[in-house]
Design a protein around this motif. Sequence first.
Motif, PDB file in Angstrom:
ATOM      1  N   CYS A 130       0.212   3.181   3.684  1.00 30.64           N
ATOM      2  CA  CYS A 130       0.705   2.663   4.968  1.00 30.64           C
ATOM      3  C   CYS A 130       1.950   1.788   4.812  1.00 30.64           C
ATOM      4  CB  CYS A 130      -0.397   1.902   5.717  1.00 30.64           C
ATOM      5  SG  CYS A 130      -0.710   0.251   5.083  1.00 30.64           S
ATOM      6  N   CYS A 168       0.857  -1.188   0.000  1.00 24.76           N
ATOM      7  CA  CYS A 168       0.000   0.000   0.000  1.00 24.76           C
ATOM      8  C   CYS A 168       0.896   1.242   0.000  1.00 24.76           C
ATOM      9  CB  CYS A 168      -0.880  -0.036   1.240  1.00 24.76           C
ATOM     10  SG  CYS A 168      -1.786   1.469   1.568  1.00 24.76           S
ATOM     11  N   HIS A 184      -4.799   0.225   0.349  1.00 24.81           N
ATOM     12  CA  HIS A 184      -5.899  -0.475   1.022  1.00 24.81           C
ATOM     13  C   HIS A 184      -7.124   0.443   0.967  1.00 24.81           C
ATOM     14  CE1 HIS A 184      -2.373  -2.142   3.413  1.00 24.81           C
ATOM     15  NE2 HIS A 184      -2.912  -3.214   2.881  1.00 24.81           N
ATOM     16  N   CYS A 223      -7.127   2.961   3.846  1.00 27.20           N
ATOM     17  CA  CYS A 223      -6.097   3.989   3.764  1.00 27.20           C
ATOM     18  C   CYS A 223      -6.478   5.073   2.754  1.00 27.20           C
ATOM     19  CB  CYS A 223      -4.755   3.374   3.380  1.00 27.20           C
ATOM     20  SG  CYS A 223      -4.133   2.248   4.632  1.00 27.20           S
TER      21      CYS A 223
HETATM   22 ZN    ZN Z   1      -2.619   0.874   3.609  1.00 26.68          ZN
END
Ligand code: ZN
Length: 288
Positions: A247, A244, A279, A282
């Motif tokens: 993150c 991702c 994600h 996120c």
């Molecule tokens: Zn993420």
Amino acid sequence: MSNYDFSEEKQDEIETVAQEIHQLIFQPKLSNPIKTLDVPIVGNLSSSDKLELILEFINIVNNISTDNQLGEDSTGEQTIELLNQCKKVAQRINSSDPSSLGLHPLVYFYTQQGKPKIGSFYGVVSLILHLQETKFWSKLIKVRKDFEWVIWNYDMVPQLVAKKSDALQARELVRDFYLEVINKLSGGIDKKNVITEIRSGDKRFATLKIPKKADTGEIQSKEFSRETKASAFIREALPGWPVCKICGEYLPSRFNSIDHITRKADGGLGTLKNAQLTHPYCNTTYKN
Ligand SMILES: [Zn+2]
């Protein structure tokens, strides 16, 4: 369900939600040995074990401790509500819903040898319920990368389950272990020292042993066992897997989100150059 007189509409609704939950948890089918990182959250169960797991899942999510606690559900409304709560938790684990943390099933629910861990499923569900209640998502998100490193490299779930001799009974212990990892990392403890710190700080975890690379229980024979094949695949496939861009943690094979690098509000366009994989959680401001 024959004792009940649910309307056809309610019956359909129950069936739809039940199917959605089933898909989120048990799809895709697990190959043995593992040849893809697209694995189900819970793998390798017989139909009767799947049913049992779903029933336990409903009980845990809805905090039901005995069979008698539920009154008669004459309309089907209550059943739908119980199932919807489960769907919310399953979506939170890995789905296309904006609330999805996109937990990589392999990292969370399998051993490094590719063996499914039901104890992790119950433990993660308990952790999610706890975070939901305490609104502590940000605490996990902040240390997520190191958290996943710890639970993957120092896989303590089998030992925790052995302590309680049952995956279901061990769920609160597994949850508390995860919370301890989050707390230690949030407190600035290095990921490599987290287990030592947890062992000395909490009696329940004092006897945990850090698994050595050597004791995977590998059988010494000329043929590759299924476990060895799976381990070899995982060892090669996971490190290069996309992460991702927000993150930094592994993305699951499905349900990823495409994020505008420069936000639309700031003039960002829907171009390839301005696109990144993240994600769902996120990529949204969905925080409840
Ligand atoms: Zn993420």
